[in-house]
Design a protein around this motif. Structure first.
Motif, mmCIF file in Angstrom:
data_model
loop_
_atom_site.group_PDB
_atom_site.id
_atom_site.type_symbol
_atom_site.label_atom_id
_atom_site.label_comp_id
_atom_site.label_asym_id
_atom_site.label_seq_id
_atom_site.Cartn_x
_atom_site.Cartn_y
_atom_site.Cartn_z
ATOM 1 N N ASP A 76 0.795 -1.226 0.000
ATOM 2 C CA ASP A 76 0.000 0.000 0.000
ATOM 3 C C ASP A 76 0.828 1.276 0.000
ATOM 4 O O ASP A 76 0.281 2.373 0.014
ATOM 5 C CB ASP A 76 -1.012 0.046 1.153
ATOM 6 N N ALA B 163 -6.081 5.862 -3.507
ATOM 7 C CA ALA B 163 -5.829 4.751 -2.586
ATOM 8 C C ALA B 163 -7.159 4.139 -2.181
ATOM 9 O O ALA B 163 -8.110 4.841 -1.859
ATOM 10 C CB ALA B 163 -5.096 5.256 -1.351
ATOM 11 N N GLU C 295 -8.973 0.638 0.082
ATOM 12 C CA GLU C 295 -8.656 -0.203 1.227
ATOM 13 C C GLU C 295 -7.951 -1.490 0.812
ATOM 14 O O GLU C 295 -7.041 -1.949 1.471
ATOM 15 C CB GLU C 295 -9.928 -0.526 2.011
ATOM 16 N N GLU D 90 -6.106 -2.340 -2.129
ATOM 17 C CA GLU D 90 -4.764 -2.082 -2.643
ATOM 18 C C GLU D 90 -4.782 -0.736 -3.342
ATOM 19 O O GLU D 90 -5.827 -0.278 -3.797
ATOM 20 C CB GLU D 90 -4.311 -3.183 -3.591
ATOM 21 N N PRO D 91 -3.630 -0.080 -3.444
ATOM 22 C CA PRO D 91 -3.617 1.221 -4.106
ATOM 23 C C PRO D 91 -3.854 1.065 -5.605
ATOM 24 O O PRO D 91 -3.448 0.075 -6.204
ATOM 25 C CB PRO D 91 -2.216 1.747 -3.830
ATOM 26 N N ARG E 17 -7.506 6.577 2.187
ATOM 27 C CA ARG E 17 -8.409 6.156 1.115
ATOM 28 C C ARG E 17 -8.974 7.375 0.397
ATOM 29 O O ARG E 17 -9.346 8.377 1.013
ATOM 30 C CB ARG E 17 -9.541 5.334 1.713
ATOM 31 N N ALA F 40 2.007 4.372 3.149
ATOM 32 C CA ALA F 40 0.556 4.265 2.994
ATOM 33 C C ALA F 40 -0.201 5.173 3.959
ATOM 34 O O ALA F 40 -1.236 5.736 3.599
ATOM 35 C CB ALA F 40 0.119 2.814 3.197
#
Length: 193
Positions: free
Chosen positions: A77, A164, A166, A168-169, A132, A127
């Motif tokens: 992430d 982004a 939750e 994966e980016p 998000r 990350a």
């Protein structure tokens, strides 16, 4: 000429030159005291400043450095950030705080919030700095004295979007290529024309 005449001839030339407007030896711009850099001012300080109050240092558009920013998601992430620069060199830590044309560091911003000061073209963006959602990642170039490199009254910077989630980016459209903050092709200041 024998080896004894060479140094004497050089000394004679130095004496002659010293009585004129120039001296023998090296000047401060060449002797290493200033890192081989002329102490003359670079660019023109403007009244405009960035969010942190750092003044813009205006340079001619045709001599201005350029910056681009690319991002790639990682499985953990985090994000790999790569800056592409032209007409610019990153200064090492400990560099004297004197502006030198085309030299300095980059500040990296996420949604206008400073997250890193870079002295290299690569950075791993954690990350936790990218919650998000969709965010704007901006790289802006600064001189070693902390002023913002600018052309045509605008900071020299480049912005890209990243998203982004939750799980994966993911990248927004075109985030892996150099992008600017607007539509069109980037001009020398990293702005869309």
């Amino acid at each position: 000429m024998s080896w004894t005449r060479g140094p004497l001839a050089a000394l004679a030339v130095c004496v002659l030159v010293l009585t004129g407007s120039a001296g023998c030896g090296t000047s401060g711009a060449q002797d290493g005291k200033n890192g081989g850099v002329s102490p003359a001012p670079v660019g023109e300080l403007l009244d405009d400043s960035d969010e942190e109050g750092r003044l813009y240092r205006e340079v001619d558009k045709d001599q201005a450095p350029e910056v681009g920013v690319e991002v790639q998601p990682n499985p953990d992430d985090s994000w790999d950030v790569r800056l592409t620069v032209s007409g610019f060199r990153f200064s090492p830590a400990g560099t004297k705080e004197t502006p030198v044309a085309g030299r300095g560091l980059a500040h990296l911003y996420v949604d206008g919030r400073l997250v890193a000061r870079l002295r290299t073209d690569r950075y791993r963006l954690p990350a936790e700095l990218v919650p998000r959602g969709t965010h704007h990642l901006t790289a802006r170039l600064y001189a070693d004295d902390g002023t913002v490199w600018a052309a045509d009254g605008e900071p020299i910077e480049s912005t890209t979007d990243l998203t982004a989630s939750e799980a994966e980016p993911t990248m927004s459209a075109g985030a892996t290529r150099v992008r600017t903050g607007g539509q069109g092709s980037p001009d020398r200041a990293g702005k869309a024309s």
